[in-house]
Design a protein around this motif. Structure first.
Motif, short mmCIF file in Angstrom:
data_model
loop_
_atom_site.label_atom_id
_atom_site.label_comp_id
_atom_site.label_asym_id
_atom_site.label_seq_id
_atom_site.Cartn_x
_atom_site.Cartn_y
_atom_site.Cartn_z
N GLY A 1 0.82 -1.20 0.00
CA GLY A 1 0.00 0.00 0.00
C GLY A 1 0.86 1.24 0.00
N ILE A 2 0.55 2.18 -0.91
CA ILE A 2 1.41 3.36 -1.03
C ILE A 2 0.73 4.67 -0.61
CG2 ILE A 2 2.91 2.34 -2.75
CD1 ILE A 2 1.42 3.94 -4.88
N GLU A 3 -0.58 4.64 -0.35
CA GLU A 3 -1.24 5.83 0.15
C GLU A 3 -2.37 5.42 1.07
OE1 GLU A 3 -3.21 4.69 -3.59
OE2 GLU A 3 -1.48 5.98 -3.68
N CYS A 4 -2.85 6.37 1.88
CA CYS A 4 -3.93 6.06 2.80
C CYS A 4 -4.69 7.32 3.18
CB CYS A 4 -3.41 5.36 4.04
SG CYS A 4 -2.27 6.35 5.04
N VAL A 5 -5.88 7.12 3.70
CA VAL A 5 -6.67 8.19 4.31
C VAL A 5 -7.20 7.65 5.64
CG1 VAL A 5 -7.35 9.29 2.15
CG2 VAL A 5 -8.79 7.51 3.12
N GLY A 6 -7.46 8.54 6.56
CA GLY A 6 -7.99 8.09 7.84
C GLY A 6 -7.98 9.20 8.87
N LEU A 7 -8.13 8.79 10.12
CA LEU A 7 -8.15 9.72 11.25
C LEU A 7 -6.88 9.54 12.08
CD1 LEU A 7 -11.83 9.13 12.37
CD2 LEU A 7 -10.97 10.95 10.89
N VAL A 8 -6.32 10.64 12.54
CA VAL A 8 -5.12 10.58 13.36
C VAL A 8 -5.47 9.98 14.72
CG1 VAL A 8 -3.34 11.97 14.51
CG2 VAL A 8 -4.09 12.56 12.19
N LYS A 9 -4.78 8.93 15.08
CA LYS A 9 -4.94 8.28 16.39
C LYS A 9 -3.96 8.88 17.40
CE LYS A 9 -6.19 4.78 19.12
NZ LYS A 9 -7.50 4.53 19.60
N ALA A 10 -2.75 9.17 16.94
CA ALA A 10 -1.71 9.77 17.78
C ALA A 10 -0.70 10.47 16.87
CB ALA A 10 -1.01 8.71 18.61
N CYS A 11 -0.08 11.50 17.40
CA CYS A 11 0.96 12.22 16.63
C CYS A 11 2.01 12.70 17.63
CB CYS A 11 0.34 13.39 15.87
SG CYS A 11 1.53 14.29 14.86
N SER A 12 3.10 11.95 17.71
CA SER A 12 4.12 12.23 18.73
C SER A 12 4.76 13.60 18.59
CB SER A 12 5.20 11.15 18.71
OG SER A 12 5.85 11.13 17.46
N GLY A 13 4.84 14.13 17.38
CA GLY A 13 5.44 15.44 17.17
C GLY A 13 4.47 16.60 17.31
N GLY A 14 3.16 16.29 17.40
CA GLY A 14 2.16 17.34 17.57
C GLY A 14 1.78 18.09 16.30
N GLU A 15 2.23 17.61 15.14
CA GLU A 15 1.91 18.31 13.89
C GLU A 15 0.43 18.25 13.53
OE1 GLU A 15 6.12 16.70 13.50
OE2 GLU A 15 4.21 15.94 14.21
N PHE A 16 -0.26 17.19 13.98
CA PHE A 16 -1.67 16.99 13.64
C PHE A 16 -2.45 16.65 14.90
CE2 PHE A 16 0.93 15.74 10.03
CZ PHE A 16 0.44 16.58 9.05
N PRO A 17 -3.65 17.24 15.05
CA PRO A 17 -4.45 16.92 16.23
C PRO A 17 -5.06 15.52 16.13
CG PRO A 17 -5.66 18.42 14.81
CD PRO A 17 -4.28 18.25 14.21
N VAL A 18 -5.19 14.85 17.26
CA VAL A 18 -5.87 13.55 17.30
C VAL A 18 -7.29 13.75 16.75
CG1 VAL A 18 -6.78 11.76 18.83
CG2 VAL A 18 -4.49 12.68 19.20
N GLY A 19 -7.70 12.84 15.86
CA GLY A 19 -9.02 12.91 15.25
C GLY A 19 -9.07 13.64 13.92
#
Length: 71
Positions: A14-32
């Motif tokens: 698989g080379i691409e995906c879409v979905g919801l952020v579950k966790a982001c250790s660097g904080g670049e994206f909010p959960v959800g």
């Protein structure tokens, strides 16, 4: 590739995906956040997106806005 006939293939394709952020250790994206991402490696050296959960470098991720259903 899915049949295992490609010599240089990661175990999870698989080379691409879409979905919801579950966790982001660097904080670049909010959960959800709803996101789209490119895995990198074109399924050869980096495990891909054909999985329930995956992880991707933040530089390969973009927040998307869509009311389309996941199906």
């Amino acid at each position: 590739m899915l049949r295992g006939e490609w010599a240089e293939a990661a175990k999870v394709s698989g080379i691409e995906c879409v979905g919801l952020v579950k966790a982001c250790s660097g904080g670049e994206f909010p959960v959800g956040a709803k996101v789209a991402a490119l895995m990198g490696g074109l399924g050869r050296t980096i495990h891909g997106s054909y999985a329930e959960y995956t992880r991707v470098p933040a530089s390969n991720v973009a927040i998307i806005e869509s009311d389309l259903p996941w199906a």
